[in-house]
Write an enzyme that holds these catalytic residues in place. Structure first.
Site, PDB file in Angstrom:
ATOM      1  N   SER A  67       0.749  -1.204   0.008  1.00 25.76           N
ATOM      2  CA  SER A  67       0.272   0.032  -0.024  1.00 25.76           C
ATOM      3  C   SER A  67       1.001   1.336  -0.033  1.00 25.76           C
ATOM      4  O   SER A  67       1.750   1.583   0.985  1.00 25.76           O
ATOM      5  CB  SER A  67      -0.854   0.100   1.241  1.00 25.76           C
ATOM      6  OG  SER A  67      -1.592   1.147   1.283  1.00 25.76           O
ATOM      7  N   SER A 125     -10.972   8.031   9.700  1.00 27.26           N
ATOM      8  CA  SER A 125     -11.658   9.175   9.837  1.00 27.26           C
ATOM      9  C   SER A 125     -13.234   9.234   9.678  1.00 27.26           C
ATOM     10  O   SER A 125     -13.874  10.200   9.630  1.00 27.26           O
ATOM     11  CB  SER A 125     -11.141  10.526   8.810  1.00 27.26           C
ATOM     12  OG  SER A 125      -9.799  10.673   8.946  1.00 27.26           O
ATOM     13  N   LEU A 127     -14.800   8.051   7.175  1.00 22.02           N
ATOM     14  CA  LEU A 127     -15.306   7.857   5.664  1.00 22.02           C
ATOM     15  C   LEU A 127     -15.083   6.703   5.076  1.00 22.02           C
ATOM     16  O   LEU A 127     -15.116   6.580   3.889  1.00 22.02           O
ATOM     17  CB  LEU A 127     -14.425   9.094   4.850  1.00 22.02           C
ATOM     18  CG  LEU A 127     -14.541  10.618   5.488  1.00 22.02           C
ATOM     19  CD1 LEU A 127     -13.659  11.329   4.405  1.00 22.02           C
ATOM     20  CD2 LEU A 127     -15.889  11.027   5.426  1.00 22.02           C
ATOM     21  N   SER A 128     -14.934   5.699   5.993  1.00 23.31           N
ATOM     22  CA  SER A 128     -15.022   4.318   5.451  1.00 23.31           C
ATOM     23  C   SER A 128     -14.200   3.898   4.491  1.00 23.31           C
ATOM     24  O   SER A 128     -14.229   3.242   3.375  1.00 23.31           O
ATOM     25  CB  SER A 128     -16.505   4.094   4.915  1.00 23.31           C
ATOM     26  OG  SER A 128     -17.215   3.675   5.984  1.00 23.31           O
ATOM     27  N   GLU A 162     -15.715  -7.934   7.588  1.00 24.80           N
ATOM     28  CA  GLU A 162     -15.251  -7.049   8.810  1.00 24.80           C
ATOM     29  C   GLU A 162     -15.564  -7.502   9.808  1.00 24.80           C
ATOM     30  O   GLU A 162     -15.146  -7.245  11.022  1.00 24.80           O
ATOM     31  CB  GLU A 162     -15.740  -5.631   8.315  1.00 24.80           C
ATOM     32  CG  GLU A 162     -15.228  -4.716   9.529  1.00 24.80           C
ATOM     33  CD  GLU A 162     -15.211  -3.293   8.986  1.00 24.80           C
ATOM     34  OE1 GLU A 162     -15.210  -2.961   7.565  1.00 24.80           O
ATOM     35  OE2 GLU A 162     -14.688  -2.315   9.612  1.00 24.80           O
ATOM     36  N   ASP A 174     -21.914   1.135   5.734  1.00 20.02           N
ATOM     37  CA  ASP A 174     -20.658   1.554   4.770  1.00 20.02           C
ATOM     38  C   ASP A 174     -20.424   0.797   3.425  1.00 20.02           C
ATOM     39  O   ASP A 174     -20.092   1.414   2.485  1.00 20.02           O
ATOM     40  CB  ASP A 174     -19.192   1.334   5.615  1.00 20.02           C
ATOM     41  CG  ASP A 174     -19.434   2.265   6.865  1.00 20.02           C
ATOM     42  OD1 ASP A 174     -20.661   2.826   6.918  1.00 20.02           O
ATOM     43  OD2 ASP A 174     -18.926   1.980   8.015  1.00 20.02           O
ATOM     44  N   TYR A 224     -18.538   1.521  21.113  1.00 19.46           N
ATOM     45  CA  TYR A 224     -19.449   1.203  19.775  1.00 19.46           C
ATOM     46  C   TYR A 224     -20.077  -0.026  20.335  1.00 19.46           C
ATOM     47  O   TYR A 224     -21.358  -0.072  20.198  1.00 19.46           O
ATOM     48  CB  TYR A 224     -18.409   1.219  18.519  1.00 19.46           C
ATOM     49  CG  TYR A 224     -19.184   0.507  17.349  1.00 19.46           C
ATOM     50  CD1 TYR A 224     -20.110   1.574  16.723  1.00 19.46           C
ATOM     51  CD2 TYR A 224     -19.471  -0.613  17.268  1.00 19.46           C
ATOM     52  CE1 TYR A 224     -20.818   1.188  15.649  1.00 19.46           C
ATOM     53  CE2 TYR A 224     -20.394  -1.110  15.944  1.00 19.46           C
ATOM     54  CZ  TYR A 224     -20.944  -0.090  15.035  1.00 19.46           C
ATOM     55  OH  TYR A 224     -21.726  -0.569  14.106  1.00 19.46           O
TER      56      TYR A 224
HETATM   57  P1  ADP Z   1     -12.448   4.149   8.299  1.00 14.20           P
HETATM   58  O1  ADP Z   1     -13.162   2.999   7.535  1.00 14.20           O
HETATM   59  O2  ADP Z   1     -13.312   4.961   8.915  1.00 14.20           O
HETATM   60  O3  ADP Z   1     -11.282   5.029   7.451  1.00 14.20           O
HETATM   61  P2  ADP Z   1     -11.224   1.924   9.913  1.00 14.20           P
HETATM   62  O4  ADP Z   1     -10.354   1.997  11.128  1.00 14.20           O
HETATM   63  O5  ADP Z   1     -12.448   1.363   9.722  1.00 14.20           O
HETATM   64  O6  ADP Z   1     -11.469   3.475   9.459  1.00 14.20           O
HETATM   65  O7  ADP Z   1     -10.277   1.637   8.610  1.00 14.20           O
HETATM   66  C1  ADP Z   1      -8.973   1.967   8.401  1.00 14.20           C
HETATM   67  C2  ADP Z   1      -8.007   0.917   7.981  1.00 14.20           C
HETATM   68  O8  ADP Z   1      -8.408   0.247   6.816  1.00 14.20           O
HETATM   69  C3  ADP Z   1      -6.741   1.206   7.996  1.00 14.20           C
HETATM   70  O9  ADP Z   1      -6.149   1.256   9.315  1.00 14.20           O
HETATM   71  C4  ADP Z   1      -6.201   0.166   7.271  1.00 14.20           C
HETATM   72  O10 ADP Z   1      -5.928  -1.057   7.879  1.00 14.20           O
HETATM   73  C5  ADP Z   1      -7.296  -0.153   6.266  1.00 14.20           C
HETATM   74  N1  ADP Z   1      -6.879   0.715   4.953  1.00 14.20           N
HETATM   75  C6  ADP Z   1      -7.951   1.532   4.420  1.00 14.20           C
HETATM   76  N2  ADP Z   1      -7.386   2.123   3.270  1.00 14.20           N
HETATM   77  C7  ADP Z   1      -6.222   1.399   2.945  1.00 14.20           C
HETATM   78  C8  ADP Z   1      -5.301   1.534   1.897  1.00 14.20           C
HETATM   79  N3  ADP Z   1      -5.425   2.597   1.245  1.00 14.20           N
HETATM   80  N4  ADP Z   1      -4.038   1.012   2.019  1.00 14.20           N
HETATM   81  C9  ADP Z   1      -4.032   0.199   3.302  1.00 14.20           C
HETATM   82  N5  ADP Z   1      -4.936  -0.113   4.223  1.00 14.20           N
HETATM   83  C10 ADP Z   1      -5.766   0.640   4.329  1.00 14.20           C
HETATM   84 MG    MG Z   2     -14.176   1.449   8.569  1.00 12.99          MG
END
Ligand code: ADP
Ligand code: MG
Length: 387
Positions: A67, A125, A127-128, A162, A174, A224
């Site tokens: 990533s 944040s 925004l899923s 999830e 989401d 939650y």
């Molecule tokens: P949200 O879904 O609100 O952004 P979450 O904590 O549910 O927050 O999900 C965030 C997690 O999803 C990150 O910590 C990572 O593990 C994974 N994730 C999201 N986008 C990426 C990305 N572009 N590359 C790698 N992991 C990602």
């Molecule tokens: Mg999430």
């Protein structure tokens, strides 16, 4: 974007020949918060922000993940013969979870893959980004291997993974918003039946502005689950006096009449939010259809008050941003969005007020916390696609 991903793919794995590039969106919820696990309605839209992947299938069953958002952890390897969650697997537990969920449904994944990801949505944040990653993975598996699944299935598989693989007891909103997104439309979804309707989101002379507090409190998961438990207890108590299957079946008057059956006063408050928020969502969709943005905005504001005072999922930083927004002329409505305890607010702001809005919120936030929030002027975008 496509070229950037393919260049990175080549850099990481040697050659990008035959690699495909895909996208799945994040989402913002306009109204209907914490209703999706209470059999209520939600009203999110997919964003044009989300997660991209360059992918190429392999001849063996190896999985290689990289990533661009987590460059420091480098390439993480796994295998289709070992689809289990491991702490050290970090973010790759999300795509692996989706692969596992496909196999649970009898769809055996025939080949491994090399994957490069990039997300332009802030992680964690509200925004899923996680749902966008899940839906993206499902979309890729369908495209590469021809599995017979609808976009709605991709949402359900994402939620299942999830819940079961990543241990987060999220509702369906989401993943549904990401998988079923439609440009310039919000999705009015009944989470009890999965019946849904697209509502045109044509905001003449207005913008949707997401403000990131950049705060993530550590209690999120346990808080939650506490809220979910409160709602479940309240439902059980209510069922002793009325024949309902979920809180979403009650309107305000029915709730007021039955609420004394809920023994614990705090459970009563939590259930009140679930019932009233669901009704606000129904009213908000009607208001939007009638192009009555003033009412829509007032319902957003009332949603925030309820999330702050009754459901207790806001936090000081978010309240500071919302209070500052409410004071700006030209702000139609503003509220916390997402699970809570930090994350983002969503506001509808008249075009001519956007700059004033940003300045006012920055100033208030800086004064209180000595840091800057981040702003994204967002648009409702499509569900997953291949670039
Ligand atoms: P949200 O879904 O609100 O952004 P979450 O904590 O549910 O927050 O999900 C965030 C997690 O999803 C990150 O910590 C990572 O593990 C994974 N994730 C999201 N986008 C990426 C990305 N572009 N590359 C790698 N992991 C990602
Ligand atoms: Mg999430």
């Amino acid at each position: 974007m496509k070229k950037q991903l393919l260049d990175k793919f080549e850099e990481m794995y040697g050659s990008a020949e035959g690699a495909e590039v895909y996208f799945a969106p994040g989402r913002v919820n306009l109204i209907g918060e914490h209703t999706d696990y209470n059999g209520g309605h939600v009203f999110p839209c997919a964003l044009t922000l989300g997660t991209y992947a360059a992918v190429k299938r392999r001849d063996d069953d190896l999985l290689r993940f990289f990533s661009m958002n987590f460059e420091n952890v480098g390439v993480i390897e796994s295998s289709l013969s070992d689809l289990k969650p491991y702490e050290e697997a970090g973010w790759t537990n999300y795509p692996k979870g989706v692969m596992w969920a496909f196999e649970q449904r009898g769809m055996k994944i025939p080949n491994g893959m090399d994957i490069v990801l990039f997300g332009n949505i802030p992680n964690g944040s509200g925004l899923s980004s996680s749902a966008s990653l899940e839906v993206l993975t499902g979309f890729i598996l369908r495209d590469l291997f021809g599995f017979d699944v609808t976009n709605q299935d991709l949402a359900l598989i994402g939620q299942f993974s999830e819940n079961q693989f990543n241990g987060c007891n999220c509702g369906i909103m989401d993943q549904f918003a990401s998988a079923m997104g439609k440009k310039d439309h919000a999705i009015f979804l009944d989470t009890a039946s999965l019946e849904f309707e697209y509502a045109p989101l044509v905001l003449d002379g207005m913008k949707i502005v997401v403000t990131n507090s950049k705060v993530k409190h550590s209690l999120v998961d346990s808080a939650y689950n506490d809220r979910r438990n409160s709602c479940e207890r309240a439902l059980k108590d209510l069922q002793t006096v009325c024949g309902i299957h979920s809180l979403g079946e009650l309107n305000e008057a029915e709730f007021e009449q039955a609420k004394n059956s809920i023994k614990d006063p705090d459970d009563r408050l939590k259930a009140k939010h679930a019932v009233y928020e669901n009704q606000r969502t129904l009213k908000a969709v009607e208001a939007l259809k009638a192009n009555d943005l003033t009412t829509f905005g007032q319902l957003m504001n009332a949603s925030h008050v309820s999330l702050r005072d009754d459901y207790e999922v806001s936090c000081e930083e978010i309240d500071t941003l919302v209070d500052a927004a409410w004071k700006v002329d030209g702000v139609v409505g503003s509220r916390i969005t997402g699970g809570g305890f930090g994350g983002c607010t969503v506001s509808i702001v008249k075009d001519e007020a956007v700059e004033t809005f940003k300045a006012a919120l920055s100033q208030a936030y800086k004064k209180a916390y000595d840091k800057e929030p981040e702003f994204y002027v967002v648009e409702a975008g499509d569900g997953p696609y291949k670039l």
